[in-house]
Design an enzyme around this catalytic site. Structure first.
Site, PDB file in Angstrom:
ATOM      1  N   GLU A 121     -25.938  26.984  14.006  1.00  0.00           N
ATOM      2  CA  GLU A 121     -26.255  28.003  15.011  1.00  0.00           C
ATOM      3  C   GLU A 121     -25.830  27.562  16.423  1.00  0.00           C
ATOM      4  O   GLU A 121     -26.661  27.329  17.304  1.00  0.00           O
ATOM      5  CB  GLU A 121     -27.742  28.359  14.983  1.00  0.00           C
ATOM      6  CG  GLU A 121     -28.139  29.062  13.692  1.00  0.00           C
ATOM      7  CD  GLU A 121     -29.562  29.610  13.717  1.00  0.00           C
ATOM      8  OE1 GLU A 121     -30.354  29.184  14.563  1.00  0.00           O
ATOM      9  OE2 GLU A 121     -29.864  30.471  12.875  1.00  0.00           O
ATOM     10  N   GLU A 147     -28.894  31.498   5.633  1.00  0.00           N
ATOM     11  CA  GLU A 147     -30.345  31.296   5.700  1.00  0.00           C
ATOM     12  C   GLU A 147     -31.013  32.668   5.708  1.00  0.00           C
ATOM     13  O   GLU A 147     -30.528  33.588   6.375  1.00  0.00           O
ATOM     14  CB  GLU A 147     -30.754  30.608   6.999  1.00  0.00           C
ATOM     15  CG  GLU A 147     -30.204  29.230   7.203  1.00  0.00           C
ATOM     16  CD  GLU A 147     -30.642  28.626   8.539  1.00  0.00           C
ATOM     17  OE1 GLU A 147     -31.546  29.185   9.197  1.00  0.00           O
ATOM     18  OE2 GLU A 147     -30.066  27.608   8.930  1.00  0.00           O
TER      19      GLU A 147
HETATM   20  C1  GLA Z   1     -32.593  28.754  12.232  1.00  0.00           C
HETATM   21  C2  GLA Z   1     -32.143  27.339  11.930  1.00  0.00           C
HETATM   22  C3  GLA Z   1     -32.957  26.664  10.870  1.00  0.00           C
HETATM   23  C4  GLA Z   1     -34.424  26.978  11.025  1.00  0.00           C
HETATM   24  C5  GLA Z   1     -34.606  28.480  11.022  1.00  0.00           C
HETATM   25  C6  GLA Z   1     -36.066  28.900  11.109  1.00  0.00           C
HETATM   26  O1  GLA Z   1     -31.994  29.701  11.497  1.00  0.00           O
HETATM   27  O2  GLA Z   1     -30.777  27.291  11.577  1.00  0.00           O
HETATM   28  O3  GLA Z   1     -32.726  25.278  10.966  1.00  0.00           O
HETATM   29  O4  GLA Z   1     -34.866  26.448  12.226  1.00  0.00           O
HETATM   30  O5  GLA Z   1     -33.959  29.001  12.149  1.00  0.00           O
HETATM   31  O6  GLA Z   1     -36.197  30.304  11.120  1.00  0.00           O
END
Ligand code: GLA
Length: 688
Positions: free
Chosen positions: A179, A328
């Site tokens: 991210e 995710e």
């Molecule tokens: C992001 C991060 C993860 C985690 C999630 C929690 O997507 O990439 O490492 O912290 O948020 O929602």
């Protein structure tokens, strides 16, 4: 390092467009991606647990029909516990054990979480925020994206990993960092920013001319005087800052991609995980040098917004105009919203299949089990802190079982759309820097278009520079920054038979975020349209539209200049200036139609517009479906797979136009209609 050397290094690092390096996926990576069917899995952090527990976890994942784990993206301090000492033996064992349980692996480079030894010994690697405060260790993303020292370490860990795992057959692909988000405002960024401006403008006189800095005596004598800002500043500077940040991230990712590509088997693909509408950089540009787009799909308040989710999936599919991954998603709830409510029963499954319907080839949950301590103890997971399944794991396992059943039918299928909506970072940024009204929202305008088209027509959400030739209809809401070259590209599409609708606020700005001197929407489009925007108005009250509906946030008074220009809609009585003026106009151009719609519309207004404009829209995939049912289609040359979801709270019956094979039944069976419970899903195959 002497400052001249630093600036030469940064100039070399940052100003050479990297995007051309690998403009297409390597063929082997592209083939590997196409051959994938449906992957299902979770983020797993073996470094947080005793090795004696790993096999239990992997067995439980396998029991939940998972076949992929993403690992290592925050494990830098375990992989390189001290400077230059690399320890991969534990990771070798984790990957081997995953293979034993038929779990393939996505490896993350750990550069979102530098270890304490690194940031302590090299404090210049730490990020500085816009107020000048340097980050400290103890969180993540605390690095400077321009720091040459950081680059050195980031390249080295990525290279070490690639040398170690680049030919491991159990590694499917790579995720770079995690991210990408916060730019840094440290001295190395300042140097890079000035180098970028110098490269872009050549002379400071040219910058002054393009930015029209006579305004407020803003003229610069040297590039080094130009400040770094991301808000509340000159609009040309703000737009260039975004472009600079984009190029910096491209370069940051690019150096890792380069060492991985040169040390790995060509079939191992490379991605990064993004955050849907995140506005920090131009995602189209970033993805040129990646093989795959992937994103993280979260609903913090526990309520799935179905249409918003459609849009976000399509947005990510548009980054590379190919299938993507959900890297995710939440197993129920998160820990970073105002009220981290749980999704209702059935919605985790509903979300997974909706992702597939929009082109996802993988869905991975975040995360398997909460870390024993740390910032995310409260986040939803599939096991509890005690290592035992939480209730939602059953629903996840059911979804995994279904993915396995439908995988063969979905292999090689893609979403095919006849409608395109154009989404543009420059334009989005430009209207955000100078909103003029808090009621106008770029994302909402796009989402409202989706609502108008209903939930049974595939739509592509793509960059305006994409090839448009095969679309029947193209909508460009708020294409604010519209330089002549882009206008030419759009007009070529129309001349060859396309139908283009430009929405309100389009064509106001040129490439420098300056007002078009030829008027709105720019001289080329004004000539083709035979109409111009005479004045724009931010609306404090809705303005009635004729024949129906109302303008909501923004309304432009159009003036026709040509006898061939047809008025499609006018304004009713409202703010006075607009009353009776043209609001939407159309002109034939070559074999196609150019339409300008000068108002943001409510739902009734949009339906009236669609009728008046007689757009050649494709028919919905299924006629007469209930309003809360979504029909999605993935196709291959041989067959279609339909994913039909009931997003509502009541059971729904859906008649199919032709018999289809129910892929989720215990024995595939031919059906002519389906009954869906609330949040229910059907996956059907129709052979062509
Ligand atoms: C992001 C991060 C993860 C985690 C999630 C929690 O997507 O990439 O490492 O912290 O948020 O929602």
């Amino acid at each position: 390092m002497p400052s001249q050397q630093l600036s030469a290094l940064l100039a070399a690092l940052l100003v050479i467009p990297q995007a051309t390096a690998q403009a297409r996926p390597q063929p082997a990576a592209a083939t590997a991606l196409r051959q994938q069917s449906l992957e299902f899995g979770t983020a797993w952090y073996p470094e947080q647990w005793p090795e004696s527990r790993w096999e239990t976890d992997l067995q439980m994942m396998q029991d939940a029909h998972m076949n992929v784990v993403r690992i290592a993206e925050f494990a830098w301090s375990t992989m390189e516990p001290s400077e230059g000492r690399f320890e991969f033996v534990w990771l070798d064992r984790a990957i081997a054990l995953a293979a034993k349980h038929n779990m393939k692996v996505v490896l993350g480079t750990p550069t979102a979480a530098p270890p304490a030894w690194l940031t302590t010994k090299y404090p210049d690697t730490l990020r500085v925020d816009e107020n000048g405060t340097r980050a400290e260790h103890g969180n993540r993303q605390h690095f400077s994206f321009t720091s040459p020292t950081y680059r050195r370490f980031a390249i080295r860990i990525a290279e070490q990993m690639a040398k170690h795992y680049g030919h491991n057959p159990n590694i499917l692909g790579w995720q770079i960092d995690n991210e990408l988000a916060a730019p840094s405002f440290d001295p190395s960024t300042r140097t890079a920013w000035h180098a970028w401006l110098r490269h872009h403008y050549g002379t400071v006189a040219e910058l002054n001319r393009k930015w029209a800095t006579a305004y407020w005596s803003e003229a610069y004598d040297t590039f080094d005087e130009v400040p770094m800002h991301s808000t509340h500043e000159h609009p040309a500077l703000l737009l260039d800052w975004k472009r600079f940040v984009t190029d910096t991230w491209i370069d940051y990712v690019g150096v890792q991609v380069a060492v991985i590509r040169s040390n790995s088997a060509p079939a191992q693909w490379i991605t990064t995980n993004t955050m849907h509408w995140f506005q920090g950089f131009d995602h189209y540009k970033l993805h040129v040098n990646l093989d795959l787009a992937a994103w993280d799909d979260y609903y913090q308040e526990g309520h799935l917004d179905v249409v918003r989710n459609m849009v976000q999936h399509d947005l990510v599919r548009g980054f590379k105009q190919q299938n993507f991954w959900v890297m995710e998603t939440q197993p129920g709830f998160v820990n970073w919203g105002n009220v981290n409510a749980m999704l209702p029963p059935g919605v985790v499954r509903e979300m997974a299949w909706q992702a597939v319907g929009h082109g996802a080839d993988a869905v991975l949950y975040w995360q398997w089990r909460p870390a024993p301590n740390g910032q995310e103890e409260y986040h939803g997971s599939l096991l509890g802190g005690d290592g035992k399944p939480v209730p939602v794991l059953k629903e996840v396992a059911r979804t995994g079982d279904e993915f396995a059943r439908a995988a063969d039918a979905l292999r090689g299928t893609e979403v095919h759309a006849d409608i395109a909506i154009l989404q543009d970072y420059d334009s989005h940024w430009a209207v955000t820097f100078q909103p003029q009204t808090i009621k106008y929202d770029y994302e909402t305008e796009i989402t409202n278009l989706y609502r108008a088209f209903g939930m049974a027509r595939p739509i592509d959400l793509i960059a305006p520079t994409a090839d448009l030739s095969h679309y029947r209809v193209v909508f460009a809401p708020g294409l604010n920054v519209l330089p002549d070259a882009l206008a030419q590209h759009l007009l070529d599409y129309v001349r060859n038979g396309g139908t283009l609708v430009l929405g309100a606020r389009s064509g106001m700005k040129d490439v420098d975020n300056a007002l078009q001197t030829g008027g709105q929407p720019g001289s080329l489009l004004i000539a083709a349209l035979g109409a111009r925007v005479a004045q724009y108005y931010a609306l404090d009250k809705p303005q009635p539209m004729l024949p129906a509906g109302a303008a909501t946030a923004w309304a432009e008074q159009l003036e026709t200049l040509d006898a061939g220009t047809r008025v499609l809609m006018t304004y009713g009585k409202g703010n006075g200036w607009l009353d009776g003026a043209p609001a939407a106009v159309e002109h034939s151009v070559g074999k196609g139609h150019l339409i300008y719609l000068g108002a943001t519309l409510d739902a009734a207004g949009m339906q009236a517009f669609l009728q008046a404009a007689k757009l050649p829209l494709p028919e919905p995939l299924l006629a007469s479906i209930p309003a809360d049912v979504e029909v999605m289609e993935r196709t291959s040359p041989q067959h279609h797979v339909w994913i039909i979801e009931n997003h509502g709270q009541e059971p729904r019956h859906v008649d199919l136009a032709q018999p289809a094979n129910n892929l989720l039944a215990s024995q595939p069976t031919a059906v002519k209609s389906i009954d869906l419970e609330p949040h229910g899903v059907a996956v059907l195959e129709v052979v062509k």
